[in-house]
Design a protein around this motif. Sequence first.
Motif, mmCIF file in Angstrom:
data_model
loop_
_atom_site.group_PDB
_atom_site.id
_atom_site.type_symbol
_atom_site.label_atom_id
_atom_site.label_comp_id
_atom_site.label_asym_id
_atom_site.label_seq_id
_atom_site.Cartn_x
_atom_site.Cartn_y
_atom_site.Cartn_z
ATOM 1 N N HIS A 52 0.844 -1.199 0.000
ATOM 2 C CA HIS A 52 0.000 0.000 0.000
ATOM 3 C C HIS A 52 0.876 1.246 0.000
ATOM 4 N N ILE A 53 0.550 2.174 -0.891
ATOM 5 C CA ILE A 53 1.313 3.425 -1.002
ATOM 6 C C ILE A 53 0.343 4.610 -0.948
ATOM 7 N N ALA A 54 0.885 5.817 -0.649
ATOM 8 C CA ALA A 54 0.020 6.989 -0.447
ATOM 9 C C ALA A 54 -0.439 7.616 -1.755
ATOM 10 N N SER A 55 0.312 7.412 -2.835
ATOM 11 C CA SER A 55 -0.123 7.958 -4.121
ATOM 12 C C SER A 55 0.566 7.216 -5.257
ATOM 13 N N MET A 56 0.026 7.377 -6.470
ATOM 14 C CA MET A 56 0.594 6.636 -7.600
ATOM 15 C C MET A 56 2.007 7.099 -7.945
ATOM 16 N N ASP A 57 2.426 8.262 -7.420
ATOM 17 C CA ASP A 57 3.816 8.708 -7.643
ATOM 18 C C ASP A 57 4.828 7.685 -7.124
ATOM 19 N N ARG A 58 4.403 6.867 -6.171
ATOM 20 C CA ARG A 58 5.292 5.882 -5.540
ATOM 21 C C ARG A 58 5.330 4.539 -6.277
ATOM 22 N N MET A 59 4.517 4.418 -7.318
ATOM 23 C CA MET A 59 4.416 3.130 -8.029
ATOM 24 C C MET A 59 5.783 2.672 -8.528
ATOM 25 N N GLY A 60 6.565 3.653 -9.026
ATOM 26 C CA GLY A 60 7.873 3.335 -9.595
ATOM 27 C C GLY A 60 8.876 2.796 -8.587
ATOM 28 N N ASP A 61 8.621 3.033 -7.286
ATOM 29 C CA ASP A 61 9.517 2.458 -6.264
ATOM 30 C C ASP A 61 9.402 0.929 -6.255
ATOM 31 N N TRP A 62 8.188 0.439 -6.474
ATOM 32 C CA TRP A 62 7.903 -0.988 -6.286
ATOM 33 C C TRP A 62 7.812 -1.778 -7.584
ATOM 34 N N ALA A 63 7.491 -1.060 -8.683
ATOM 35 C CA ALA A 63 7.222 -1.753 -9.951
ATOM 36 C C ALA A 63 8.109 -1.204 -11.057
ATOM 37 N N SER A 64 8.328 -2.040 -12.073
ATOM 38 C CA SER A 64 9.058 -1.549 -13.245
ATOM 39 C C SER A 64 8.289 -1.938 -14.503
ATOM 40 N N LEU A 73 -5.360 3.142 -15.530
ATOM 41 C CA LEU A 73 -6.207 2.609 -14.450
ATOM 42 C C LEU A 73 -5.882 3.297 -13.119
ATOM 43 N N ALA A 74 -4.594 3.458 -12.849
ATOM 44 C CA ALA A 74 -4.180 4.104 -11.592
ATOM 45 C C ALA A 74 -4.709 5.538 -11.533
ATOM 46 N N ARG A 75 -4.584 6.271 -12.655
ATOM 47 C CA ARG A 75 -5.075 7.662 -12.695
ATOM 48 C C ARG A 75 -6.562 7.728 -12.420
ATOM 49 N N GLU A 76 -7.295 6.775 -12.970
ATOM 50 C CA GLU A 76 -8.753 6.826 -12.865
ATOM 51 C C GLU A 76 -9.251 6.327 -11.503
ATOM 52 N N PHE A 77 -8.670 5.231 -11.006
ATOM 53 C CA PHE A 77 -9.310 4.551 -9.865
ATOM 54 C C PHE A 77 -8.557 4.656 -8.535
ATOM 55 N N TRP A 78 -7.369 5.220 -8.500
ATOM 56 C CA TRP A 78 -6.662 5.432 -7.230
ATOM 57 C C TRP A 78 -6.854 6.845 -6.755
ATOM 58 N N PRO A 79 -6.990 7.088 -5.451
ATOM 59 C CA PRO A 79 -7.149 6.050 -4.437
ATOM 60 C C PRO A 79 -8.467 5.304 -4.648
ATOM 61 N N GLY A 80 -8.438 3.979 -4.462
ATOM 62 C CA GLY A 80 -9.659 3.213 -4.647
ATOM 63 C C GLY A 80 -9.463 1.719 -4.527
ATOM 64 N N PRO A 81 -10.573 0.964 -4.649
ATOM 65 C CA PRO A 81 -10.578 -0.476 -4.364
ATOM 66 C C PRO A 81 -10.002 -1.319 -5.508
ATOM 67 N N MET A 82 -8.770 -1.040 -5.885
ATOM 68 C CA MET A 82 -8.125 -1.716 -7.012
ATOM 69 C C MET A 82 -6.655 -1.967 -6.702
ATOM 70 N N VAL A 105 0.225 -3.714 -5.966
ATOM 71 C CA VAL A 105 0.326 -2.359 -5.414
ATOM 72 C C VAL A 105 -1.056 -1.726 -5.368
ATOM 73 N N ARG A 106 -1.322 -0.955 -4.285
ATOM 74 C CA ARG A 106 -2.637 -0.303 -4.178
ATOM 75 C C ARG A 106 -2.545 0.993 -3.385
ATOM 76 N N VAL A 107 -3.315 1.995 -3.823
ATOM 77 C CA VAL A 107 -3.524 3.227 -3.045
ATOM 78 C C VAL A 107 -4.948 3.160 -2.502
ATOM 79 N N PRO A 108 -5.109 2.917 -1.194
ATOM 80 C CA PRO A 108 -6.462 2.768 -0.640
ATOM 81 C C PRO A 108 -7.152 4.123 -0.492
ATOM 82 N N ASN A 109 -8.489 4.091 -0.528
ATOM 83 C CA ASN A 109 -9.246 5.335 -0.407
ATOM 84 C C ASN A 109 -9.932 5.406 0.956
ATOM 85 N N HIS A 110 -9.154 5.779 1.962
ATOM 86 C CA HIS A 110 -9.710 5.932 3.313
ATOM 87 C C HIS A 110 -8.849 6.969 4.022
ATOM 88 N N VAL A 111 -9.473 7.930 4.684
ATOM 89 C CA VAL A 111 -8.687 9.018 5.297
ATOM 90 C C VAL A 111 -7.650 8.496 6.277
#
Length: 309
Positions: A52-64, A73-82, A105-111
């Motif tokens: 779990h990461i705070a925003s899609m900017d962090r995706m590159g840390d974990w994925a290549s 998909l990340a732009r449209e549905f994060w933060p969200g249940p994906m 990898v996921r950015v959850p949508n909960h405060v």
Amino acid sequence: MASAAKQLIAGDLVAFPTETVYGLGADASNSAAVARIYSVKGRPNDHPLIVHIASMDRMGDWASDVPEYAIALAREFWPGPMTLVLKRSELAGDFVTGGQDTVGVRVPNHVVALALLEAFEKEGGKGVAAPSANRFGHVSPTTAAAVVEELAGYLSKEDLVLDGGACAVGVESTIIDCTGFLPRVLRPGAISIAMIEEVTGLSTLSVDGQDEMRVSGSLENHYAPAAKVLLYETPMPGQGLIAYNGVKTPSGVIRLASPRDDEEFAQILYAALRQADAQGLSEVVVMQPIGAGIAVAIRDRLTRASNGR
Ligand code: TXA
Ligand code: MG
């Protein structure tokens, strides 16, 4: 949040709410902390965890090699249940990916989840590995009380459970394998195939849970309460019943939930299954929702919970 984040950095576990279900979090770059997740859950350690990461900017840390459709998909549905399954980076160790060369990898949508993840990143953390906060094979918790009920006997004094109220979605995230030319749904959730196709413009494959179970030869008993879940029977006196509010409760049957639509069905399903156990019921009949959207995810979980019954 700052002190919870510091505890994650120190290697403790922090259970936290997300919009889907509660997660049991550990620093995803700390192998000893992640090992504790497996022992607290009683989960086989070749099962990969979602980072779990705070925003899609962090995706590159974990994925290549993230494909364009995954970014859409990340732009449209994060933060969200994906959750996106991507080719892993060096940071994603075998102890998080179960030895696979991919990472979820996921950015959850909960405060609360986002505040925790942001505080964790401020402390220098990279991501929080978190499976659902239940013992292996059981029903996922959708309240902090359910987390405590599941895990109190296994957590240590330093570990935390953050209370963010009842989860809004109620079933786990849609998992999408993004390592091929086309997206492939590995686990249905609130983000449906129609939504994925609309955003990516690509036809979307899916793994049929029932086929998967048939192929593996044994029905996987997952997402299951202690009570037997029955999907195709008429409720009898003494049995529990979960059904749409239009369905009448036969006399002697214990009504556990009466959702008004598919979204509410998903939201209250796990709490209702837990209620069956709390009331000591041995069998619960569930009249499944039909149709597409989140109903697909509900039927997937119920098929597993019922072990084919
Ligand atoms: O909604 C959710 O996804 C919740 C919240 C806490 O974020 N988490 C969750 O985690 O449901 P868990 O561990 O209970 O289920 C994650 C599923 C597992 O079945 C795992 O096999 C799959 O995701 N998974 C994780 N990483 C994967 C990967 N690299 N490839 C394929 N499947 C993966
Ligand atoms: Mg789980």
